[in-house]
Design an enzyme around this catalytic site. Sequence first.
Site, PDB file in Angstrom:
ATOM      1  N   ARG A  43       0.811  -1.211   0.000  1.00  0.00           N
ATOM      2  CA  ARG A  43       0.000   0.000   0.000  1.00  0.00           C
ATOM      3  C   ARG A  43       0.851   1.270   0.000  1.00  0.00           C
ATOM      4  NH1 ARG A  43      -5.473   0.425   1.783  1.00  0.00           N
ATOM      5  NH2 ARG A  43      -6.123  -1.638   2.386  1.00  0.00           N
ATOM      6  N   LYS A 176      17.077 -25.714   5.473  1.00  0.00           N
ATOM      7  CA  LYS A 176      18.284 -25.648   6.308  1.00  0.00           C
ATOM      8  C   LYS A 176      19.311 -26.665   5.814  1.00  0.00           C
ATOM      9  CE  LYS A 176      16.041 -24.070  10.548  1.00  0.00           C
ATOM     10  NZ  LYS A 176      16.695 -22.837  10.990  1.00  0.00           N
ATOM     11  N   GLU A 210      13.867 -22.951  21.695  1.00  0.00           N
ATOM     12  CA  GLU A 210      14.241 -21.556  21.458  1.00  0.00           C
ATOM     13  C   GLU A 210      14.447 -20.856  22.789  1.00  0.00           C
ATOM     14  OE1 GLU A 210      12.300 -19.607  17.910  1.00  0.00           O
ATOM     15  OE2 GLU A 210      10.709 -20.929  18.569  1.00  0.00           O
ATOM     16  N   HIS A 234       7.200 -27.610  10.998  1.00  0.00           N
ATOM     17  CA  HIS A 234       8.638 -27.890  11.081  1.00  0.00           C
ATOM     18  C   HIS A 234       8.940 -29.254  11.718  1.00  0.00           C
ATOM     19  CE1 HIS A 234       8.825 -23.777   9.973  1.00  0.00           C
ATOM     20  NE2 HIS A 234       8.780 -23.254  11.164  1.00  0.00           N
ATOM     21  N   LYS A 334       9.269 -22.077  23.479  1.00  0.00           N
ATOM     22  CA  LYS A 334       9.941 -20.779  23.578  1.00  0.00           C
ATOM     23  C   LYS A 334      10.390 -20.590  25.023  1.00  0.00           C
ATOM     24  CE  LYS A 334       7.845 -18.588  19.635  1.00  0.00           C
ATOM     25  NZ  LYS A 334       8.951 -18.606  18.670  1.00  0.00           N
TER      26      LYS A 334
HETATM   27  C1  BG6 Z   1       8.951 -19.881  12.575  1.00  0.00           C
HETATM   28  C2  BG6 Z   1       8.038 -19.685  13.752  1.00  0.00           C
HETATM   29  O1  BG6 Z   1       8.307 -20.639  11.587  1.00  0.00           O
HETATM   30  O2  BG6 Z   1      10.122 -20.558  12.984  1.00  0.00           O
HETATM   31  C3  BG6 Z   1       8.751 -18.915  14.856  1.00  0.00           C
HETATM   32  O3  BG6 Z   1       6.876 -18.968  13.345  1.00  0.00           O
HETATM   33  C4  BG6 Z   1      10.051 -19.584  15.219  1.00  0.00           C
HETATM   34  O4  BG6 Z   1       7.930 -18.793  16.017  1.00  0.00           O
HETATM   35  C5  BG6 Z   1      10.882 -19.849  13.966  1.00  0.00           C
HETATM   36  O5  BG6 Z   1      10.760 -18.737  16.092  1.00  0.00           O
HETATM   37  C6  BG6 Z   1      12.099 -20.692  14.299  1.00  0.00           C
HETATM   38  O6  BG6 Z   1      12.925 -20.753  13.171  1.00  0.00           O
HETATM   39  P1  BG6 Z   1      14.500 -20.947  13.330  1.00  0.00           P
HETATM   40  O7  BG6 Z   1      14.989 -21.110  11.923  1.00  0.00           O
HETATM   41  O8  BG6 Z   1      15.014 -19.700  13.990  1.00  0.00           O
HETATM   42  O9  BG6 Z   1      14.683 -22.160  14.188  1.00  0.00           O
END
Ligand code: BG6
Length: 484
Positions: A43, A176, A210, A234, A334
């Site tokens: 936009r 990856k 994470e 994932h 997380k």
């Molecule tokens: C994303 C998620 O798909 O993958 C995030 O939405 C997450 O919440 C991220 O932090 C993790 O990816 P990576 O490559 O940093 O492990």
Amino acid sequence: MSFDLVLFGGTGDLAWRKLLPALFQAFRHGTLPAGGRIISVARDDLTDEQYRSRIRSRFDGVELAKRPTADEFARFAALLHHLRMDLSQPQDYARLAAMLQARNADSLVMYIATAPSLFTTVCEQFAAVGLNGPATRVVLEKPLGHDLPSNRAINATLRRVLREDQVFRIDHYLGKPSVQNLFAMRFGNALFEPLWRRETIANIQITIAEELGVETRGAFYDQTGALRDMVQNHALQLLCAIGMEPPINASANAIRDEKLKVLQSLKPWSPDTVGQQVIRGQYAAGTSQGQAVAGYLQENGVAPDSTTETFVALRTEISNWRWAGVPFYIRTGKRLAGRNAHIVVNFRPVPHPIFQTPAGAANRLVINLQPRDGLELHLLAQGAAQHQNAPALAPVHLNLDFDQRFGTERVGAYERLLLDVIAGRLNLFVRSDEQEEAWRWVEPILEHWRTDPHGPRLYAAGSWGPSAASAMIARDGFCWSEEV
Ligand code: BG6
């Protein structure tokens, strides 16, 4: 090969943080085909020059090694263009069509990096102006829907305007380098295949941990949770890569057929198994890297009484001849104790021990995805000279660090995947039936949680999640890798 890459949401977070830095790296590595245009669509009323200078200032925040020099940026910027569009207005798509059709590039990539609610509108609208021809490839980010019915509805719309082989559903974990190496290890070497089965393997653990919390994405995350954000995509893709049968060749459909079979073979849930074998958690205040950090409920954008899970640990099985009875554990969260993604393959102990070994010692293969990319093979060996009748063995490991072996300047996930889209290679993208099957499998968990009065278990930020996750795996007589 000429290409036009249209970035819907070209001024949005994903474009700034991931896509443009990845495209720049491909440009720097000389792998981005010459003769391309990257067209941001949003936009914002910006000229090409204004868009370029915004990107230039964004690159100042990128780590030094990935920052362009002035000369590099000037050359890269020549590829960048901006088109102001209101994505709800059909006439704006006609302007886009005029811009693209005047050039008629060999490859036309539509990268839909907008809010998910716009995915189908954008596809229908560009198809209505004839931009869905055979050279078109459409990239869709996750989440594609929030449950099975919504995912099916999106796929049905896509099918009306595009062929399946024009749709690139991205799961950046498949890009990856460590995941590429997992395929290479399994299907490029004869060594592991005879061992890759229930007779030799005791259990397999997939961890994606994470350290960060939800950061600035509280509002999005609160509607999503760890099961939809990480497990449905994932973690299940990693489970497929580790559990699938060898494909008949390296083509996209041969690989995706085998992944689909794994998803179809996952043990179905019952309310009892969800209750006992799926643990959900939510982080409370704690410590991360020595700093006090807030709990999930205090994060911006999160409802103060939210029951959204920031942690999931679960046990499943692949019900087929190769894997029947072998537990596969998945764990992600997380604000955990470290940023660490790995797959651990625990082998059974020797059938008749003649040595003294530490309790529970057995062979183990660790596939490290993050923070370093590599393979570790854990063995038992005899160290110092022994004098007893039954000498003691000690654990040792062989460590193959791919970053050290191949250098750290390796191709990043988004860089690799973007180049694959431009070239039309679908191997590392998810087919609609795989995605639907993954949603079908998580659906009973979501259903159970909707009516479960208990809500998620709290865990302190900086820990390894709720203790129930350790209790769950201990019931099978195993423990998580960091508890060994
Ligand atoms: C994303 C998620 O798909 O993958 C995030 O939405 C997450 O919440 C991220 O932090 C993790 O990816 P990576 O490559 O940093 O492990």
